[in-house]
Design a protein around this motif. Structure first.
Motif, mmCIF file in Angstrom:
data_model
loop_
_atom_site.group_PDB
_atom_site.id
_atom_site.type_symbol
_atom_site.label_atom_id
_atom_site.label_comp_id
_atom_site.label_asym_id
_atom_site.label_seq_id
_atom_site.Cartn_x
_atom_site.Cartn_y
_atom_site.Cartn_z
ATOM 1 N N MET A 115 -5.056 -7.225 2.947
ATOM 2 C CA MET A 115 -5.996 -6.199 2.487
ATOM 3 C C MET A 115 -6.976 -6.861 1.519
ATOM 4 O O MET A 115 -6.923 -8.076 1.345
ATOM 5 C CB MET A 115 -5.236 -5.043 1.844
ATOM 6 C CG MET A 115 -4.184 -5.453 0.848
ATOM 7 S SD MET A 115 -3.113 -4.104 0.312
ATOM 8 C CE MET A 115 -1.897 -4.000 1.605
ATOM 9 N N LYS B 184 2.207 -0.170 5.037
ATOM 10 C CA LYS B 184 0.993 -0.687 4.406
ATOM 11 C C LYS B 184 0.786 -2.173 4.620
ATOM 12 O O LYS B 184 -0.331 -2.654 4.495
ATOM 13 C CB LYS B 184 1.043 -0.415 2.899
ATOM 14 C CG LYS B 184 1.060 1.057 2.593
ATOM 15 C CD LYS B 184 1.049 1.284 1.102
ATOM 16 C CE LYS B 184 0.957 2.767 0.816
ATOM 17 N NZ LYS B 184 0.957 3.040 -0.607
ATOM 18 N N LYS B 188 -0.546 -3.331 9.051
ATOM 19 C CA LYS B 188 -1.884 -3.904 8.919
ATOM 20 C C LYS B 188 -1.926 -5.314 9.465
ATOM 21 O O LYS B 188 -2.859 -5.700 10.143
ATOM 22 C CB LYS B 188 -2.301 -3.931 7.443
ATOM 23 C CG LYS B 188 -2.965 -2.672 7.013
ATOM 24 C CD LYS B 188 -3.985 -2.956 5.911
ATOM 25 C CE LYS B 188 -4.594 -1.661 5.460
ATOM 26 N NZ LYS B 188 -4.347 -1.376 4.063
ATOM 27 N N LEU B 191 -1.954 -5.264 13.298
ATOM 28 C CA LEU B 191 -2.884 -4.349 13.961
ATOM 29 C C LEU B 191 -3.462 -4.883 15.279
ATOM 30 O O LEU B 191 -3.489 -4.167 16.285
ATOM 31 C CB LEU B 191 -4.009 -3.993 12.994
ATOM 32 C CG LEU B 191 -4.629 -2.625 13.206
ATOM 33 C CD1 LEU B 191 -3.572 -1.545 13.187
ATOM 34 C CD2 LEU B 191 -5.669 -2.352 12.139
ATOM 35 N N HIS B 280 -8.553 -8.840 7.687
ATOM 36 C CA HIS B 280 -7.647 -8.888 6.535
ATOM 37 C C HIS B 280 -6.384 -9.701 6.795
ATOM 38 O O HIS B 280 -5.608 -9.952 5.898
ATOM 39 C CB HIS B 280 -7.229 -7.478 6.116
ATOM 40 C CG HIS B 280 -8.292 -6.770 5.356
ATOM 41 N ND1 HIS B 280 -8.886 -7.320 4.250
ATOM 42 C CD2 HIS B 280 -8.890 -5.577 5.541
ATOM 43 C CE1 HIS B 280 -9.793 -6.488 3.781
ATOM 44 N NE2 HIS B 280 -9.825 -5.420 4.554
#
Ligand SMILES: Nc1ncnc2c1ncn2[C@@H]1O[C@H](COP(=O)(O)OP(=O)(O)O)[C@@H](O)[C@H]1O
Ligand SMILES: [Mg+2]
Lengths: 267, 282
Positions: A115, B184, B188, B191, B280
């Motif tokens: 992230m 989370k 991710k 993905l 990311h």
């Protein structure tokens, strides 16, 4: 002024002073491999303790006991106690989340979360209930500054953390760990993947933090241990061979295995 | 010249030849579909339902089958995703990698993956009889979902397995639960793999005729509720091809062209999405 040796609490006391990590009769088995053999040691609060020893001697395993990451490894058996602030970390009723919140972890190579830089630092506070954006902004800025990363990333907070250099990533991991307000920082050879300048950054941070946090750092670099450690624990084949104030262990080792290791005979 | 060089030369030629063979067969398929299908492909084909008789008729189009196929494939892929993702996460995050239960589940899924779709069709049909459900969009979606679940789970499972332990530990060490970590961090990180799984499943379910043959039925209308029967492209192609009328047969190639185009569009979209979402990834 207290002499350093006095702060190192004798093993036999039955009280574990506030903030100290007291390991009592700790044994860890991976299947039938006996990785930690009857470890008894007290790690003093607000000091830097370096754990040294040849690879495979159980340093990582000992760290993983402190934050109970050992739980997620298959087929391990742990016996004994690790006391912290009057509670046994391995008590079946212990709150693992709470234990982990108290300890920041820096691993051998940085693992930024998939992230943005901002979200990495905000990750901990968010899962522990901080929702307000203004509050998160402050937290992120504060801890990025604490980790001396703010100036380098303030213009790209919302870009992926994976875009940072490896040294910056490690400082981001530091900021991310600090943001959950730990008492203890665990470092598992945190500079081994870094270039000399980034390593120096991390070392400086550790020295700077030493009055605020209890720091336990595994290192394979003896000079690093000499530079920053207050106490040194030397491990060999799953046992603690020797421990004490840094100068004492490094300059006047009592055990032959310790001196051999320091001279570079065992590695 | 030394022997290693000769060996390497031979292998190079072999590899090139097989790559060419693959590409050539792809182009040959596309060429024959284009050659036969393009002349009959008209605007009416893709915007109208069949006219002038039953779905084999020469007038109108195959909008019923296009929409039916999209409903069936879309519905089963979405439903499948909601079932598969938790299972894939469970197998990896809540069960350790060497867990016997997890490996047994993987074995079962691999067996399910290999079961021919007609068996799913027959199974779906038996269930429908049992619960008194008629051939409908709903029954078709359910049957296709059963068929794609093993594919989806295993495709996701393979990518979740590659998530570094250190990343998961990093999340745990911040005090995250396994649930938070799965949702989370792991989701991710994987993905792109999830998108691939979706794509494979969509492709498999939009191209399957056997499992929807009994379960969703066939109709020349566009279904307006889940309880109505729905047409689909593979069956439309099959029916059109099996007529003796040449014009209708040509329409089968036009339908095949539409089906191929849909799959092409989905592939390109998922490529774009993957690029967008991998930024990311660590
Ligand atoms: N997950 C594991 N499963 C089985 N054995 C392990 C595992 N992790 C470590 N070990 C073994 O335990 C011993 C101590 O490992 P570790 O704590 O990683 O050592 P160090 O960090 O000092 O290099 C080694 O002999 C290693 O092979
Ligand atoms: Mg180690």
């Amino acid at each position: 002024m207290k002499k350093a040796t006095e702060i190192f609490i004798p093993l036999m006391t039955d009280v574990c002073a506030e903030g100290n990590i007291c390991v009592e009769g700790l044994n860890v088995h991976y299947g039938d491999r006996h990785a930690l053999k009857d470890i008894n040691i007290t790690l003093p609060a607000k000091k830097i303790t370096a754990i040294i020893g040849p690879s495979g001697c159980g340093k990582t395993t000992l760290l993983k006991c402190f934050n109970r990451l050992i739980d997620s490894i298959d087929g391990t058996k742990v016996t004994g106690k690790v006391m912290l602030n009057g509670e046994d970390i391995f008590d079946p009723h212990a709150d693992v989340i709470n234990i982990r919140k108290k300890m920041g972890l820096l691993s051998q190579r940085p693992y930024p979360l998939p992230m943005s830089i901002f979200d990495n630092v905000a990750y901990g506070p968010r899962i522990h209930g901080t929702r307000k954006k203004s509050e998160l902004n402050q937290i992120v800025e504060y801890y990025l500054k604490e980790a001396s990363l703010w100036d380098e990333v303030k213009d790209r907070l919302y870009t992926p953390a994976s875009g940072l250099s490896i040294g910056q990533q490690q400082r981001l991991c530091l900021a991310r760990g600090l943001a959950v307000k730990p008492e203890i920082i665990l470092g598992d050879e945190p500079t081994s993947a870094l270039d000399p300048i980034s390593s120096a950054h991390i070392e400086e941070k550790f020295v700077e933090f030493k009055n605020k946090y209890t720091i336990v750092m595994v290192t394979h670099i003896l000079r690093q241990a000499i530079r920053i450690a207050d106490y040194i624990i030397f491990m060999y084949l799953g046992e603690i061979i020797e421990h004490g104030p840094a100068e004492q262990v490094l300059e006047h080792p009592k055990d032959k295995r310790t001196s051999d290791y320091i001279k570079g005979i065992i590695s | 010249m030394n022997i290693n060089k000769v060996e390497e030369g031979i292998f190079k030629v072999l590899m090139k030849a097989s790559t060419l063979l693959v590409l050539a067969s792809l182009f040959l398929i596309i060429y024959s579909i284009l050659r036969k299908g393009l002349p009959s492909l008209s605007w009416a084909m893709v915007t109208q339902t069949p006219k002038g008789g039953f779905f084999l008729g020469k007038g109108g189009g195959i909008l019923n089958a296009i929409v039916g196929s999209l409903y069936l494939a879309g519905g089963s892929t979405i439903l499948g995703l909601f079932i598969s993702l938790p299972v894939a996460l469970y197998l990896n995050i809540y069960r350790t990698k060497t867990s016997r239960f997890a490996n047994f589940t993987r074995l079962c899924l691999d067996v399910l993956w290999g079961i021919p779709s007609i068996v799913y069709g027959a199974f779906g049909f038996a269930i429908m009889l049992l619960v008194g459900l008629k051939a409908s969009l709903l029954a078709g979606i359910f049957t296709l979902t059963l068929m794609v679940i093993p594919i989806m789970i295993r495709a996701m499972d393979e990518v979740i397995m590659t998530v570094p332990k250190g990343l998961i530990d990093a999340s745990y060490s911040l005090g995250a639960t396994r649930f938070e970590t799965s949702l989370k961090v792991v989701s991710k990180q994987v993905l792109p793999g999830i998108l691939t799984a979706i794509l494979i499943s969509f492709g498999r379910s939009i191209g399957d005729a056997a499992s929807v043959l009994f379960t969703s039925g066939f109709t020349d209308r566009i279904p307006t509720s889940l309880m109505q029967p729905a047409a689909n492209l593979p069956l439309a192609i099959f029916f059109q091809l099996s007529t003796p009328i040449p014009e209708v047969q040509d329409r089968a190639y036009a339908s095949a062209l539409v089906l191929t185009l849909i799959i092409l569009i989905i592939s390109i979209l998922s490529r774009i999405a993957t690029k967008k979402f991998t930024k990311h990834k660590v």
